[in-house]
Design an enzyme around this catalytic site. Sequence first.
Site, PDB file in Angstrom:
ATOM      1  N   LYS A  32       3.912  42.635  57.217  1.00  0.00           N
ATOM      2  CA  LYS A  32       3.304  43.861  56.714  1.00  0.00           C
ATOM      3  C   LYS A  32       3.286  43.862  55.189  1.00  0.00           C
ATOM      4  CE  LYS A  32       3.862  48.814  57.610  1.00  0.00           C
ATOM      5  NZ  LYS A  32       3.728  49.266  56.221  1.00  0.00           N
ATOM      6  N   GLY A  36       7.922  42.067  51.016  1.00  0.00           N
ATOM      7  CA  GLY A  36       8.489  40.973  50.235  1.00  0.00           C
ATOM      8  C   GLY A  36       8.056  39.597  50.687  1.00  0.00           C
ATOM      9  N   THR A  39       7.885  37.011  47.696  1.00  0.00           N
ATOM     10  CA  THR A  39       9.213  36.559  47.279  1.00  0.00           C
ATOM     11  C   THR A  39       9.744  35.531  48.263  1.00  0.00           C
ATOM     12  OG1 THR A  39       9.671  38.688  46.251  1.00  0.00           O
ATOM     13  CG2 THR A  39      11.563  37.300  46.757  1.00  0.00           C
ATOM     14  N   ASP A  61      -3.655  35.597  50.221  1.00  0.00           N
ATOM     15  CA  ASP A  61      -3.796  37.047  50.126  1.00  0.00           C
ATOM     16  C   ASP A  61      -4.692  37.350  48.930  1.00  0.00           C
ATOM     17  OD1 ASP A  61      -1.368  39.794  50.002  1.00  0.00           O
ATOM     18  OD2 ASP A  61      -3.549  39.768  49.926  1.00  0.00           O
TER      19      ASP A  61
END
Lengths: 361, 264
Positions: A32, A36, A39, A61
């Site tokens: 979702k 994070g 990261t 993305d």
Amino acid sequence: MADGGGDGAMPDPTVRNLLEQESLKWVFVGGKGGVGKTTCSSILSILLASARQSVLVISTDPAHNLSDAFQQRFTKFPTLVRGFNNLYAMEIDPKVENDDFANEGMEGFLSELTNAIPGVDEAMSFAEMLKLVQTMDYSVVVFDTAPTGHTLRLLQFPATLEKGLEKMMALKNKFGGLLNQATRLFGLGDELNEDAMLGRLEGMKDVIEQVNRQFKDPDLTTFVCVCIPEFLSLYETERLVQELAKFEIDAHNIIINQVLFDEEAVESKLLKARIKMQQKYIDQFHMLYDDFNITKLPLLPEEVCGVQALQNFSRHFLTPYKAALKRGTVEEVEQRVSLLKSALQEAESELDRLRKGKQVA
Amino acid sequence: PEAPLFALEINPEKAREEFRAASQKNGGTGVKDFMDGMGLGVLAEQLGELKLGELLDTPPPGLDEAIAISKVMQFLEAQEYSMFRRIVFDTAPTGHTLRLLSLPDFLDASIGKILKLRSKIASATSAIKSVFGQEVQQQDAANKLEQLRERMVQVRELFRDTESTEFIIVTIPTVMAISESARLHSSLRNESVPVKRLIVNQILPPSSSDCKFCAIKRKDQTRALDMIRNDPELMGLNLIQAPLVDMEIRGVPALKFLGDIVWK
């Protein structure tokens, strides 16, 4: 789905299994928005760089946070990450290049039809990127993917494209002669090089077939689900895992990020309440995914940003996080007593002030 | 005042089924009509044998956005939707929101290309048929595409109408999230989409008894908020802070609670 720890072994509370799986070639990191993912994919690529010969991390993305995570500008071509000699990063540009589909004749026709369908330009870009990456021969490729729904479509696209190309070849076989006549009548005879075009299509078809097979091979490909211990994220993770199973894509690692641990520094009532709320969902994760390797990452008071911070944080991927002080130990109780004494003194002082105030009144 | 509130969740799977059902109902008439308009009706029938519909089993990325656009068009045209005073879109994360906003332009151009191709092929096939003394024109499919194109123009203009439309950016107080919001605002400005407000969610509320963790986290969040005030893209927006609360925000009462704080 393959048991990450091997037959009979307990699930691994870390991502070590990914570093130890030397056959792994494609690693997708998804989940979702806001949990994070970037990261996690950045740190996974750093860890893989310490275990494998060469690593490429790719952001698919459209929001492109990879440059923010490493604090280095990346482009649509692989760029060496500063501080490493075998880690490269790139961000895919959704605009498809015209290299393979030069805008002329029948190829222009195909290009225009392709661009007429929403989203296909991005998927074609994904396919082109796969072809490019295949020729570059990285040991392992890490994908920092778009949020869930979109990722599922992209992952499925190689199979879609394979089917589409099959239809196209069937179309050629059926209408080959007619197509030749038609192109001549359209005045495209001199421009169109049918054999060259079909050769390129067949070449792409071969690459896509190969990649599609690899995506379905748990020895070569796996998907790492990133989430946070909240209801919406749990729900979306379940949806993601179900869809991946349908697509025959392996998934056996879950990273639960932003976990609050009950430790000395965390004393406020607000955080205590959130710890209790999170625990409910962490328990559900363990129940639902008892055969997955679940890595729990702590929520740090400071943001993890930049290579140094990523390196520091990466130790939590390899060793389960330990709270600063375990409840019930002598040191912890002593510290708690000390805090309570301070609080008591403060309360007594306040009481004295109130009493004096009352006497005056 | 308790105004009635309705919700709608776009389901691409359902939309796909509806599309397939419609196609079967017409026996592929839509595609056939279109190709008839180009004089290629026989070819369309033969294409049917290839079962190209199977390609829909795996719809391409961007389908969600396309369906959302069709919903916008529905809101514009259907009388039953005129009862809504306000319509709120909960959009996909940043990258796909930008795709959503640029989709009307994309589809406008795409439909233009399709119509252009149609003219080109139709004139060629007309030349062929003229040799055999045959002349047929089929305009229905093309007219529908023209109508669709006009609606795309309407939607695009709606997205940029400062009187009736606003895009609200929502972020959290971290450097990475705010960097992303700045890029989003830049893209929206380039698209001439109206943006007035920025909501920063999950702010630690003031507390008289800060623990060590909260003190550090608050300092980190303050740094992020300062970043907003200094960022040329974001400094001009009205800043709204939404607090991190101790309970989960699920269900209408909890949503109302947080809503009263944010939208006061």
